[in-house]
Design a protein around this motif. Structure first.
Motif, short mmCIF file in Angstrom:
data_model
loop_
_atom_site.label_atom_id
_atom_site.label_comp_id
_atom_site.label_asym_id
_atom_site.label_seq_id
_atom_site.Cartn_x
_atom_site.Cartn_y
_atom_site.Cartn_z
N ASN A 260 -25.22 -13.27 -23.98
CA ASN A 260 -26.81 -12.99 -24.12
C ASN A 260 -26.86 -12.52 -25.53
OD1 ASN A 260 -25.87 -12.62 -21.43
ND2 ASN A 260 -27.40 -10.93 -20.93
N LEU A 261 -28.20 -12.74 -25.95
CA LEU A 261 -28.77 -12.18 -27.14
C LEU A 261 -29.06 -10.91 -27.41
CD1 LEU A 261 -29.36 -13.49 -29.97
CD2 LEU A 261 -31.68 -13.74 -28.97
N GLN A 262 -28.42 -10.10 -28.27
CA GLN A 262 -28.75 -8.87 -28.49
C GLN A 262 -29.75 -8.73 -29.32
OE1 GLN A 262 -26.51 -6.67 -26.67
NE2 GLN A 262 -27.27 -4.83 -27.19
N HIS A 263 -30.95 -8.16 -28.90
CA HIS A 263 -32.01 -8.02 -29.82
C HIS A 263 -31.85 -7.40 -31.10
CE1 HIS A 263 -34.29 -10.36 -26.69
NE2 HIS A 263 -33.98 -9.46 -25.96
N ASP A 264 -31.24 -6.19 -31.01
CA ASP A 264 -31.02 -5.32 -32.26
C ASP A 264 -30.22 -5.89 -33.40
OD1 ASP A 264 -29.03 -4.93 -30.60
OD2 ASP A 264 -28.78 -2.75 -31.00
N THR A 265 -29.43 -6.54 -32.96
CA THR A 265 -28.27 -7.34 -33.99
C THR A 265 -28.44 -8.66 -34.18
OG1 THR A 265 -26.44 -7.55 -32.09
CG2 THR A 265 -26.60 -5.60 -33.36
N ARG A 266 -29.22 -9.13 -33.30
CA ARG A 266 -29.31 -10.73 -33.35
C ARG A 266 -28.11 -11.67 -33.14
NH1 ARG A 266 -33.88 -11.90 -31.57
NH2 ARG A 266 -33.95 -13.98 -32.41
N LYS A 267 -27.08 -10.98 -32.35
CA LYS A 267 -25.97 -11.35 -32.20
C LYS A 267 -25.79 -11.88 -30.60
CE LYS A 267 -23.44 -9.94 -36.07
NZ LYS A 267 -22.75 -10.60 -36.89
N TRP A 268 -24.90 -13.01 -30.36
CA TRP A 268 -24.65 -13.38 -29.06
C TRP A 268 -23.46 -12.61 -28.75
CZ3 TRP A 268 -28.04 -16.24 -26.54
CH2 TRP A 268 -29.05 -16.87 -27.20
N VAL A 269 -23.83 -11.78 -27.31
CA VAL A 269 -22.73 -11.10 -26.95
C VAL A 269 -22.03 -11.50 -25.80
CG1 VAL A 269 -22.09 -8.33 -26.36
CG2 VAL A 269 -23.70 -9.09 -28.01
N VAL A 270 -20.52 -11.62 -25.63
CA VAL A 270 -20.10 -12.25 -24.14
C VAL A 270 -20.27 -11.11 -23.14
CG1 VAL A 270 -18.08 -12.84 -22.92
CG2 VAL A 270 -18.47 -13.57 -25.36
N LYS A 271 -20.93 -11.32 -22.09
CA LYS A 271 -21.28 -10.50 -20.95
C LYS A 271 -20.55 -10.91 -19.76
CE LYS A 271 -24.33 -7.85 -23.10
NZ LYS A 271 -24.22 -6.41 -23.35
N GLU A 272 -19.86 -12.20 -19.63
CA GLU A 272 -19.23 -12.40 -18.73
C GLU A 272 -18.09 -13.54 -19.13
OE1 GLU A 272 -20.27 -15.91 -15.77
OE2 GLU A 272 -20.85 -14.00 -14.69
N PHE A 273 -16.89 -13.34 -18.57
CA PHE A 273 -15.68 -14.16 -18.77
C PHE A 273 -14.61 -14.20 -17.59
CE2 PHE A 273 -11.39 -15.22 -20.70
CZ PHE A 273 -11.75 -16.65 -21.02
N VAL A 274 -14.78 -15.44 -17.08
CA VAL A 274 -13.99 -15.63 -15.86
C VAL A 274 -12.70 -16.72 -16.32
CG1 VAL A 274 -13.43 -16.21 -13.33
CG2 VAL A 274 -15.63 -14.86 -14.34
N HIS A 275 -11.49 -16.36 -16.19
CA HIS A 275 -10.58 -16.95 -16.71
C HIS A 275 -9.92 -17.84 -15.60
CE1 HIS A 275 -7.35 -14.17 -16.12
NE2 HIS A 275 -8.26 -13.34 -16.42
N GLU A 276 -9.67 -17.39 -14.50
CA GLU A 276 -9.28 -17.87 -13.26
C GLU A 276 -9.99 -19.18 -12.65
OE1 GLU A 276 -10.52 -14.74 -12.93
OE2 GLU A 276 -8.79 -13.27 -13.32
N HIS A 277 -8.99 -20.20 -12.42
CA HIS A 277 -9.73 -21.36 -11.86
C HIS A 277 -9.11 -21.21 -10.31
CE1 HIS A 277 -11.15 -23.30 -15.47
NE2 HIS A 277 -10.14 -22.34 -15.95
N SER A 278 -10.06 -21.98 -9.35
CA SER A 278 -9.57 -22.18 -8.04
C SER A 278 -9.02 -23.47 -7.83
CB SER A 278 -10.79 -22.25 -7.07
OG SER A 278 -11.70 -23.06 -7.54
N HIS A 279 -8.51 -24.20 -8.93
CA HIS A 279 -7.84 -25.46 -8.72
C HIS A 279 -6.81 -25.55 -9.80
CE1 HIS A 279 -10.05 -26.56 -12.32
NE2 HIS A 279 -11.08 -25.64 -11.91
N GLN A 280 -5.78 -26.49 -9.93
CA GLN A 280 -5.07 -26.82 -10.73
C GLN A 280 -5.67 -27.47 -12.21
OE1 GLN A 280 -1.65 -28.96 -9.11
NE2 GLN A 280 -0.54 -28.62 -11.09
N LEU A 281 -5.21 -27.09 -13.18
CA LEU A 281 -5.67 -27.47 -14.55
C LEU A 281 -4.77 -28.80 -14.79
CD1 LEU A 281 -6.18 -24.22 -16.43
CD2 LEU A 281 -7.82 -25.51 -15.22
N ALA A 282 -5.38 -29.68 -15.86
CA ALA A 282 -4.70 -30.84 -16.20
C ALA A 282 -3.20 -30.49 -16.65
CB ALA A 282 -5.58 -31.49 -17.30
N SER A 283 -2.42 -31.21 -16.68
CA SER A 283 -1.09 -31.10 -16.97
C SER A 283 -1.15 -31.18 -18.73
CB SER A 283 -0.18 -32.35 -16.54
OG SER A 283 -0.50 -33.59 -17.36
N ASN A 284 -0.05 -30.39 -19.08
CA ASN A 284 0.07 -30.12 -20.54
C ASN A 284 1.04 -30.97 -21.44
OD1 ASN A 284 -1.66 -27.99 -20.61
ND2 ASN A 284 -0.09 -26.55 -19.91
N TYR A 285 1.08 -32.07 -21.10
CA TYR A 285 1.89 -33.17 -21.67
C TYR A 285 0.98 -33.81 -22.63
CZ TYR A 285 0.16 -36.66 -18.52
OH TYR A 285 -0.66 -37.57 -17.81
#
Length: 131
Positions: free
Chosen positions: A104-129
């Motif tokens: 969200n844009l913080q009006h007083d500082t004019r910076k973009w602030v992270v308000k939501e971060f969900v790191h869990e996935h409901s599926h398998q991620l691509a392999s790491n090779y």
């Protein structure tokens, strides 16, 4: 809480262990920086991102932006039931994943602030090779 320099790193070892509490509250100077962070994080974690929600204020300026895992949500029912289409329907790729980043844009500082971060996935991620 992690230092913000760890969040700004492209080092895979530093980005892999991020949690919600590590990222929520992080500030970015621009929307492009926030997007770059999430796309870099997604690359390290091996998932694809798509743009989702965007909201504008009364003057037409962006005040909220959200990016999600490409498997977020489900295909709308209207498209699943459509039988009169000329083209072959696209493959169903959405699985209801909740992974996302919202700023969200913080009006007083004019910076973009992270308000939501969900790191869990409901599926398998691509392999790491490496190919």
């Amino acid at each position: 809480m992690l230092k913000h320099s760890r969040l700004e790193s492209s080092n895979p070892f530093l980005l892999k262990g991020l949690t919600t509490s590590d990222v929520v509250g992080k500030e970015f100077n621009s929307l492009e920086q926030a997007e770059s962070f999430y796309f870099n994080y997604a690359k390290v974690m091996r998932f694809s991102v798509r743009k989702d929600e965007i909201r504008h204020n009364d003057k037409g300026c962006i005040k909220l932006r959200r990016w999600v895992c490409n498997k977020q949500g489900y295909r709308p029912k209207i498209w699943l039931e459509k039988v009169d289409g000329v083209r072959e329907p696209r493959a169903i790729t959405r699985e209801g994943c909740l992974a996302s980043l919202r700023v969200n844009l913080q009006h007083d500082t004019r910076k973009w602030v992270v308000k939501e971060f969900v790191h869990e996935h409901s599926h398998q991620l691509a392999s790491n090779y490496e190919t």
